[in-house]
Design an enzyme around this catalytic site. Structure first.
Site, PDB file in Angstrom:
ATOM      1  N   ASP A 212      43.211  39.128  40.821  1.00  0.00           N
ATOM      2  CA  ASP A 212      42.663  39.792  39.631  1.00  0.00           C
ATOM      3  C   ASP A 212      43.434  39.289  38.408  1.00  0.00           C
ATOM      4  O   ASP A 212      43.924  38.166  38.431  1.00  0.00           O
ATOM      5  CB  ASP A 212      42.756  41.320  39.814  1.00  0.00           C
ATOM      6  CG  ASP A 212      41.683  42.065  39.028  1.00  0.00           C
ATOM      7  OD1 ASP A 212      41.450  41.695  37.869  1.00  0.00           O
ATOM      8  OD2 ASP A 212      41.092  43.014  39.566  1.00  0.00           O
ATOM      9  N   HIS A 235      42.340  36.191  37.297  1.00  0.00           N
ATOM     10  CA  HIS A 235      41.380  36.463  36.228  1.00  0.00           C
ATOM     11  C   HIS A 235      41.978  36.245  34.842  1.00  0.00           C
ATOM     12  O   HIS A 235      41.462  36.747  33.854  1.00  0.00           O
ATOM     13  CB  HIS A 235      40.825  37.888  36.346  1.00  0.00           C
ATOM     14  CG  HIS A 235      39.977  38.090  37.568  1.00  0.00           C
ATOM     15  ND1 HIS A 235      39.322  39.264  37.844  1.00  0.00           N
ATOM     16  CD2 HIS A 235      39.672  37.244  38.594  1.00  0.00           C
ATOM     17  CE1 HIS A 235      38.661  39.140  38.981  1.00  0.00           C
ATOM     18  NE2 HIS A 235      38.865  37.931  39.464  1.00  0.00           N
TER      19      HIS A 235
END
Ligand SMILES: *[C@@H]1O[C@H](CO)[C@@H](O)[C@H](O)[C@H]1NC(C)=O
Length: 385
Positions: A212, A235
């Site tokens: 993430d 991310h």
């Protein structure tokens, strides 16, 4: 006579400038055999270290120490150094960690150094439970600092966290360096670091490869420096999510520099919910950044609204004075630069300077809605202001 003198003086010096006292968790009963539950030993060791009037060092020697969710509580009577050579692992039944929100909690501590060490939550069983839609409990963040100050974390490694690797909340003056955070790219919600309501946090010389956000800078964070980071997979580095609630503190004075993003979904992103809020993001610099095959290298997204929880609403978050300076590399989407701001609160004071982003080997484009700003130097793709 001289000899006796010398002896007395050395003895005196020894007492006076005696190095910090160091004790090993092993002296409190911990065993680094990868099986014995050492939680109680760690608790006792922490109670001794934290209660000591003198500065002390608590050693975690090499070995694998099983520790259940526990809290290292302060305030302590003096500075504590946690010197780790070994690895802290979770119990073999992943549910023991998953039932708790945090695995290793550092709470209310002012003056702490964590040096080295590895923490391995062994998140695989938890992720696979989630993938199969089982009832898996909440999942634990691996290490969390809540209400703290004067913290130095150097050379710590966290692997395979169940959820985020590290979270920081209500902390001041933290220096975090030579950090390694690692989890597979597909692992769900394994943020590298989450920071909230904190002042003067610096993170540098670190490598983050996770499932993430590499670093998520949340509401109430100010005067933060992020420097020399390798991020990816993951991310990217984001400010947000902002505007989740109506009343929230803003984010200000943030510098993110010398970062390489490698195959990340996002590069540098500011994201806010599309609903009313008094939050803001201002005085931000993203500088000297390399993008290698990033889907959204530069993104402001104020339309964030998963599951349509904000129909026909606009973000109230005010974004002002955000600079992007010397950002080069490749995008995996044609829209290498995208500013999707709020119709009711357009982004202001956006600056693009010395940008060279391509869509693979082809030219990229930039898209704007409700974004105002300026450019300096060479900016490619051409700005959409
Ligand atoms: C914009 O932000 C930068 C970086 O924090 C700061 O140095 C500068 O003073 C800000 N400019 C204005 C007009 O506030």
């Amino acid at each position: 006579m001289v000899k006796v003198y010398f002896f007395v003086i050395s003895l005196f010096l020894l007492v006076l400038v005696k190095p910090n006292e160091a004790y090993s968790v092993v002296a409190f009963g911990a065993r680094g055999d990868g099986r014995t539950d050492s939680t109680q030993a760690f608790q006792k060791a922490w109670a001794w270290a934290c209660g000591s009037v003198k500065r002390v060092i608590l050693d975690v020697p090499s070995g694998r120490f099983v520790v259940r969710p526990m809290s290292f509580n302060g305030p302590c009577r003096n500075h504590v150094t946690l010197r780790m050579r070994g690895t802290i692992i979770g119990p073999s039944d992943y549910r023991v960690l998953a039932r708790s929100n945090v695995w290793l909690m550092f709470y209310n501590i002012y003056g702490l150094t964590i040096n080295g060490g590895t923490i391995d939550a062994g998140g695989h069983s938890f992720w696979s439970c989630r993938k199969h839609n089982g009832y898996c409990y909440n999942g634990a963040q691996s290490i969390s600092f809540v209400s703290c100050g004067g913290i130095v974390v150097r050379g710590l490694k966290s692997i395979n966290s169940q959820k985020s690797h590290m979270s920081i909340k209500n902390c001041n003056n933290m220096a975090i360096s030579y950090l390694t955070l690692r989890a597979p790219s597909g692992s769900p919600n394994t943020d590298g670091m989450n920071i909230q309501n904190s002042n003067r946090i610096s993170v540098y010389n670190s490598v983050i490869k996770t499932g993430d956000d590499c670093i998520a800078i949340g509401p109430g964070t100010k005067n933060m420096v992020v420097n020399k980071i390798a991020c990816g997979p993951g991310h990217g580095i984001s400010i947000g999510s902002m505007g989740n609630s109506l009343h929230e503190d803003g984010v200000q004075n943030i510098v993110v520099s010398n970062v390489v993003f490698y195959k990340t979904t996002f590069g540098v992103r500011i994201k806010s919910w599309a609903r009313p809020s008094n939050g803001f993001v201002r005085n931000v610099i993203f500088r000297n950044i390399i993008m290698e095959n990033v889907y959204y290298p530069i993104l402001i997204d104020q339309m964030y609204c998963p599951n349509n929880q904000c129909p026909r609403q606009n973000s109230g978050v005010k974004i002002n004075n955000v600079s992007y300076i010397n950002i080069k590399g490749t995008s995996l989407r044609k829209e290498a630069i995208q500013f999707t701001c709020s119709p009711t609160n357009p982004c202001k004071g956006i600056k693009l300077q010395d940008i060279r982003l391509t869509f693979g080997s082809k030219p990229a484009v930039s898209t704007c809605s409700y974004a105002r700003g300026i450019t300096q130097g060479k900016v490619s793709p051409r700005s959409c202001f």
